[in-house]
Scaffold this motif. Structure first.
Motif: not given
Length: 324
Positions: A21, A23, A25, A279, A286, A290, A304-306, A308
């Protein structure tokens, strides 16, 4: 035609998928401000409050505001006398507030301050007797609003390097360029390079016109796309910044699909996908991110990995009418 995948009731039966994901976004400061202006106007004046054009390009957001009492129109003549009206975040031609003043309408301008900055730059270049070359997408509300800041014939729109090559200004013509705020960073750099090469004396803005949020979201996609088998971009088909995120992913060599929300996802897209990038354009909330994550989790075991790439702390002030 493949039968759609059915949600599995056992986590052990779900194939794993890594979700990257991006960021930053989603919402930017200009979108946050525009939505808050409509919400506060509804609190201050009561429903209905009229909004000229979609406040931001996102159906989920627009429908939510409509349920609260906002009425969306395309032109000012659709607004009744004595009704409050909000101008969208994309900006409007000068003729619109002038007409609102003439009619005595109580209006609030939700134009993104970064778009307003481009409007002021256009006025300054006009005062300096320079013809303006504007880099943007024909028909986009921001382009219509910006070109409407100056008299007709004083600004020329270009969309591509080929458009630049077709320009026939004289060598001694005083020229300046400006750009739409939601363009592809890389494509715009190519067009600006072409302008500077063809017209070495052309004047440009001191700072980049492409807004921080557009640049940051494109940079974030460049981080997730190379390691993804597919990238999903949450956004609207008329959202320039969302469409650019799709293009950025594809330029990284990764297929990307624009979706409005989770219901648009075809589960067959995920066949053979081990890593999925995700994204959202600057007009997408947001909640929709989700929602997509939850939908993917119905079919796959999600890790899940964000990623940044930068932190955004920009906040824009509200109009004085709403803070006094």
């Amino acid at each position: 035609m493949n039968a759609p995948l059915q949600p599995s009731h056992s986590a052990a039966e779900k194939p794993p998928i890594t979700l990257l994901i991006a960021a930053p976004r989603g919402f930017c400061a200009g979108v946050d401000r525009a939505i808050e202006i409509v919400e506060r106007a509804l609190e201050r004046y009561g429903a209905p409050v009229y909004v000229r054009h979609e406040i931001v390009h996102n159906k989920y957001v627009v429908d939510g505001l409509r349920q609260k009492g906002a009425i969306f129109v395309e032109e000012l003549d659709e607004v009744p006398d004595n009704a409050p009206v909000v101008f969208s975040a994309h900006g409007v031609p000068k003729a619109v507030p002038e007409e609102a003043d003439r009619r005595g309408l109580d209006y609030l301008d939700a134009t993104c301050p970064l778009v307003s900055k481009v409007h002021r730059q256009a006025e300054r270049q006009l005062e300096a007797d320079r013809h303006i070359v504007f880099v943007g997408h024909k028909g986009h509300p921001e382009v219509i609003g910006t070109m409407g800041q100056v008299p007709e014939g004083t600004m020329t729109l270009v969309e591509t390097v080929e458009d630049v090559e077709a320009l026939d200004f004289a060598e001694d013509d005083a020229l300046a360029f400006l750009t739409q705020t939601t363009l592809s960073v890389d494509d715009t750099a190519e067009i600006v390079d072409a302008l500077r090469t063809k017209f070495p004396h052309i004047v440009g803005p001191k700072a980049e016109d492409i807004c921080y949020a557009t640049s940051n979201r494109q940079a974030a996609v460049k981080q997730i796309a190379p390691g993804s088998d597919l990238v999903l971009v949450i956004g609207a088909g008329n959202s320039s910044n969302s469409l650019r995120l799709v293009e950025v992913s594809e330029k990284c060599g990764t297929n990307a699909k624009l979706i409005r929300r989770a219901a648009d996802i075809d589960p067959t897209w995920l066949e053979g996908v081990g890593t999925l990038g995700l994204t959202a354009g600057a007009s997408a909330p947001e909640e929709l991110v989700r929602e997509v994550v939850d939908k993917i989790a119905e079919w796959r075991e999600v890790e899940e990995h964000t990623l940044v790439t930068t932190e955004e702390k920009m906040v824009f002030k509200l109009p004085r009418q709403l803070t006094q």
